[in-house]
Each structure stands twice: as C-alpha cells, then as structure tokens.
Design a protein around this motif. Structure first.
Motif, short mmCIF file in Angstrom:
data_model
loop_
_atom_site.label_atom_id
_atom_site.label_comp_id
_atom_site.label_asym_id
_atom_site.label_seq_id
_atom_site.Cartn_x
_atom_site.Cartn_y
_atom_site.Cartn_z
N PHE A 102 0.80 -1.23 0.00
CA PHE A 102 0.00 0.00 0.00
C PHE A 102 0.83 1.28 0.00
CE2 PHE A 102 -4.43 -1.48 1.72
CZ PHE A 102 -4.75 -1.91 0.44
N MET A 108 -2.01 -1.79 -5.64
CA MET A 108 -3.19 -0.95 -5.41
C MET A 108 -4.15 -0.97 -6.59
SD MET A 108 -1.65 2.24 -3.30
CE MET A 108 -0.01 2.22 -4.00
N PHE A 147 8.80 13.50 8.92
CA PHE A 147 9.41 12.71 7.86
C PHE A 147 8.47 12.70 6.65
CE2 PHE A 147 9.59 8.29 6.02
CZ PHE A 147 10.69 8.54 5.21
N THR A 148 8.99 13.06 5.49
CA THR A 148 8.15 13.13 4.29
C THR A 148 8.74 12.30 3.15
OG1 THR A 148 7.18 15.29 4.77
CG2 THR A 148 7.37 14.72 2.45
N VAL A 149 7.86 11.62 2.42
CA VAL A 149 8.24 10.85 1.26
C VAL A 149 7.78 11.60 0.01
CG1 VAL A 149 8.13 8.60 0.13
CG2 VAL A 149 7.84 8.77 2.62
N PRO A 151 7.86 11.59 -4.24
CA PRO A 151 8.21 10.96 -5.52
C PRO A 151 8.99 11.95 -6.40
CG PRO A 151 5.87 10.66 -5.00
CD PRO A 151 6.40 11.72 -4.08
N LYS A 173 11.90 6.88 -6.50
CA LYS A 173 11.70 6.74 -7.95
C LYS A 173 12.57 7.72 -8.73
CE LYS A 173 6.67 6.31 -7.05
NZ LYS A 173 5.32 6.44 -7.59
N THR B 130 2.56 1.39 7.71
CA THR B 130 2.01 0.54 6.65
C THR B 130 1.14 -0.57 7.25
OG1 THR B 130 3.93 -0.95 6.42
CG2 THR B 130 3.93 1.07 5.10
N SER B 133 -2.20 1.03 7.60
CA SER B 133 -2.82 1.14 6.28
C SER B 133 -3.42 -0.20 5.85
CB SER B 133 -1.75 1.64 5.30
OG SER B 133 -2.07 1.37 3.97
N ARG B 138 -6.81 0.57 3.29
CA ARG B 138 -6.77 1.79 2.49
C ARG B 138 -5.33 2.10 2.10
NH1 ARG B 138 -10.79 5.59 3.10
NH2 ARG B 138 -9.56 6.68 1.54
N PRO B 139 -5.02 2.22 0.80
CA PRO B 139 -3.65 2.54 0.37
C PRO B 139 -3.15 3.85 0.99
CG PRO B 139 -4.96 1.81 -1.51
CD PRO B 139 -5.91 1.95 -0.34
N LEU B 140 -1.87 3.86 1.34
CA LEU B 140 -1.27 5.06 1.93
C LEU B 140 -0.93 6.11 0.88
CD1 LEU B 140 1.45 4.32 4.65
CD2 LEU B 140 -0.68 5.59 4.89
N ALA B 141 -0.26 5.69 -0.19
CA ALA B 141 0.15 6.66 -1.21
C ALA B 141 0.36 5.94 -2.53
CB ALA B 141 1.44 7.36 -0.80
N ALA B 142 -0.06 6.59 -3.60
CA ALA B 142 0.07 6.03 -4.95
C ALA B 142 0.68 7.08 -5.88
CB ALA B 142 -1.30 5.61 -5.48
N ARG B 143 1.21 6.59 -7.00
CA ARG B 143 1.75 7.49 -8.03
C ARG B 143 2.65 8.59 -7.45
NH1 ARG B 143 -3.55 7.34 -9.23
NH2 ARG B 143 -3.69 9.56 -8.92
N ASP B 144 2.31 9.86 -7.69
CA ASP B 144 3.17 10.96 -7.25
C ASP B 144 2.63 11.65 -6.01
OD1 ASP B 144 4.79 10.34 -9.31
OD2 ASP B 144 4.13 11.97 -10.62
N GLU B 145 1.92 10.91 -5.18
CA GLU B 145 1.39 11.51 -3.96
C GLU B 145 2.50 11.70 -2.92
OE1 GLU B 145 -3.21 9.89 -4.21
OE2 GLU B 145 -1.81 8.87 -2.88
N VAL B 146 2.32 12.74 -2.11
CA VAL B 146 3.26 13.05 -1.03
C VAL B 146 2.73 12.44 0.26
CG1 VAL B 146 4.26 14.92 0.34
CG2 VAL B 146 4.00 15.18 -2.15
N PHE B 147 3.60 11.73 0.96
CA PHE B 147 3.21 11.08 2.22
C PHE B 147 4.07 11.63 3.36
CE2 PHE B 147 4.21 7.38 5.09
CZ PHE B 147 3.05 7.48 5.84
N THR B 148 3.42 12.09 4.41
CA THR B 148 4.16 12.70 5.53
C THR B 148 3.79 12.03 6.85
OG1 THR B 148 4.50 14.85 4.50
CG2 THR B 148 4.39 14.83 6.89
N LEU B 233 -7.76 4.49 -9.01
CA LEU B 233 -6.38 4.99 -9.07
C LEU B 233 -5.99 5.40 -10.48
CD1 LEU B 233 -4.82 2.31 -6.74
CD2 LEU B 233 -5.28 4.67 -6.16
#
Lengths: 233, 233
Positions: A102, A108, A147-149, A151, A173, B130, B133, B138-148, B233
């Motif tokens: 996920f 996904m 902490f931030t991820v 792409p 990526k 994770t 999640s 529910r997915p945490l982050a996909a494609r070019d999403e920013v996760f913090t 998605l």
C-alpha cells in the motif's frame, strides 16, 4: 465460497527481509500472481523464487513500459479478471508486492478492482525507505521530527516545498529525475545532508554522499535528506 | 575481535510480521537487549518471546516514564555500557526494536552511543504506518502523492502545515494529544478523511473513522489522513 486475495509485501529485495507471514502464505499458495515489466523477469517473483511451491499456478501481469496510463490500466484490468476467475472458483490468490503493498505499489491497482467483490487481506512489508536508512546507517526520524516521502517526478516547486517542510525526506523513484532533484537540493543548500542509496539490501547495493552519486540513477534508487545531526539525539 | 550489535526491527506487533532475518538472528542470539518501560513487561520482547533461546543472556534497559530527557538519557547510557561490555568480550548483541530501528525507535539512542566504537548492523522492520494502512484496507500513497509522518506532540501550527502539504498523512504517538489532533483536522475539514487505528496487527486492534474513535488513545495508536479518493487509481 470464493477465495481470498492476499497482497503480500516482500520488502526491499533481500529474500530474508520477507516476513514470516508472507513466507508462509507463499509457501502454501495454489495460485501466485505478480507484476512484471513487459519482456523482463519479475523482480517481485525473484525475491521469493525459492519459496514458491513447484505446482503453483502463476499469473504474470505484464505491465507495458509507456508513460500513458491507458495501456497499464488495461493490463491491470486483464490481470484482475484473471485473478477474479481463480477467486470465483474458490481458490486463494497470493499476489506478490515489492516493498509494501500500500505504499506506491502496483498492487493498489488490483486492489481497487477486486476489493469491492472479493475478500482481500494485506500483509505489510518492509519499505525501501527504512531499508535505505539501515543501509546508510543513519536514522530516518527521531522524537518529534517530521518525515516526508516525495516521488521524484514531482515539479521543482513541489519538491522544494516538501523538502523545506520536513526534517527528513526520502525522495523515491529517481530514475531520469536525478538531475532535477540534485538542482533542487543544491538550491536549498542541502546537498551535503543528502545520501544516495541504490538497490538497498541487494548484492549490488550502493550508498554514498549525493555529491558522489552516479550521473544516471535506476528506478530503484532514492535520496535521503537528513537535516538533523545530533549524534547523541 | 569485538562483537557486533544488531538492531533488529520486529514490526508492529504480530509475531509473524517479523522478518526471516530478524527471526534467525534472535533464534541464534547469545545476548539479547531490549527496552522496557520501568515496571512493565517489554512489548518488544513479547513479540518474539517464542524465538529467544532459553540460555540467552538478557539485558533489559529500563526507561523511566518521565517527560524530562535526563533520566532517559542516563538509562540509555547505562544500557549502552552494559551492551558494550558484552561486545568488548567478543559476543554479538541482538537488540530488539519495535517497528523499524531507525524510524522513531529508542534503538537510535543506543546506536548513537555504540556505533562510533563497535560494528553495528541494522535489520529494517515493518513500520506501524504501513501496518495501519493494511488494517484499514486503504492505500497510503500512490503514483506521485506526497506522504508525511507527523508526531502528534507537534504544535497545532506544525500539524496544520504538515497535513496541508501532503496527500496522505500518518499522525503517530497520539496518546494525550488526540483532542488537539481532532481539533486540527476539524479545522481543516478533514475529519471525514481520517481513520483511527489502535494497536494495528494485535489481537486488540481497532480501526474506525476518526469521528467514532474513543476519547482516550494509547501511545500505540495513529490517525491516517487520506485525501486521495480515486477508487480506480
């Protein structure tokens, strides 16, 4: 009774960073599904090749390597339909996912198509971010750090904002986006706080300061930006 | 020859979410170290109690439950000194870490003290983010999403800025900070995008919309804020 689809995280690539739960599910699987980039062997399958039972049915989902989303969506449609056939006949399907299912995973796309109709169980996996932090021997985040991820395909402005707002950052990526990310980090004065990590936990693992990173980065590479620097925390 | 200190991630709590590598290292350990909150059994030890060899030497590092950092620092000093004795005599020490050793883990305090003098290997683990999640499906982050990732002790303003700048957020270490986090999410109009997860993967796991969360949250709870909502998605 229909079957259950399991989305099993495999971790960053080293076969022994698979969890006991994922290993058990794979070892008992009748049907295994996994993504593969068209024409290439599946990285996910290679991580757990030694665990797959000889008699298991294998569903390889070939993802075309083009930037438009249409062809990949069609591949996920077809893969989901093939998995649905097995589930409808009462067989469980174990779907292999690099890293965690996920977090930026192609699983996904299958989940979105199948979860409305079938029972799905997710087995989380070790992410490449913490694997890269371990490889670099540098903590990702402590105490109340943010902490931030990010792409790497994001714009210069989006990368700059994301990096500025966090104490630690993993930029994922990289691939062809490496020159842009270097430019953004240089402009922020953070190049000497940045570590380049390629293929963490694999035999070909590379860890070095960003300033010494190669010109070209593969998709499975990332940059860790670690602003904190208190050795005693 | 001095020994090696291994910092082994144990994952979020379910014993079978330990990796094969961590399980192997624990099963072969001569010396095991772990943190424990003063007076209470060690959560880390409980995850892998069945894997610890009967004859292993155990080093319990008692962390005092006070807000000042001095007493905890003194406890890590003493724990590190005890581990150093074993390493100096050529014995490896396997240090147990909930989640991942380098993401908000107390292992970092031992690492900072011992890495300058001894060989250290980090084994990454499944993070509670994770795992939450997966529990929430529910997915945490996909494609070019920013996760913090945001620690809940941060100020209202810091939480607001962090949440506003990301597509998905995990707010960790809720405990007594739950009312503040609720207030911030309400002000941002994001309560209906927020999921409360308590003790993910454990028998006592709770997953519910934030609006239905209990008044009091334990330390091992988090909120996932998921702004994206495209089912295909």
């Amino acid at each position: 009774m229909t079957g259950t689809m399991y989305g099993v995280g495999l971790g960053p690539g080293a076969p022994d960073l698979v969890t006991l739960r994922s290993a058990r599910l794979i070892g008992a699987a009748q049907v295994i599904a996994y993504p593969t980039l068209a024409g290439a062997p599946s990285f996910a399958r290679s991580i757990v090749a030694d665990l797959i039972p000889p008699g298991a049915t294998e569903i390889a989902i070939e993802i075309p390597m083009v930037r438009e989303r249409g062809p990949a969506q069609a591949a996920y449609d077809a893969g989901a339909a093939r998995i649905a056939e097995e589930l409808a006949q009462g067989r469980d399907v174990v779907t292999l996912c690099e890293g965690d299912p996920f977090l930026y995973g192609s699983f996904m796309y299958l989940h979105a198509r199948l979860a409305p109709r079938f029972r799905v169980e997710i087995v989380p996996g070790v992410t490449s971010m913490t694997a890269a932090s371990a490889a670099a021997r540098r903590p990702l985040a402590a105490r109340d750090e943010v902490f931030t991820v990010l792409p790497a395909p994001l714009s210069d402005d989006a990368l700059t904002a994301g990096i500025a707002g966090a104490d630690s950052v993993a930029i994922m990526k990289l691939g062809r986006h490496l020159p842009k990310v270097r430019r953004v980090l240089d402009a922020l004065g953070l190049t000497d706080r940045s570590i380049y990590v390629e293929r963490a936990t694999l035999g070909s693992e590379t860890v070095c300061p960003l300033a010494e990173a190669p010109e070209k980065a593969p998709y499975f590479s990332m940059i860790l930006v670690l602003k904190g620097n208190d050795p005693w925390l």
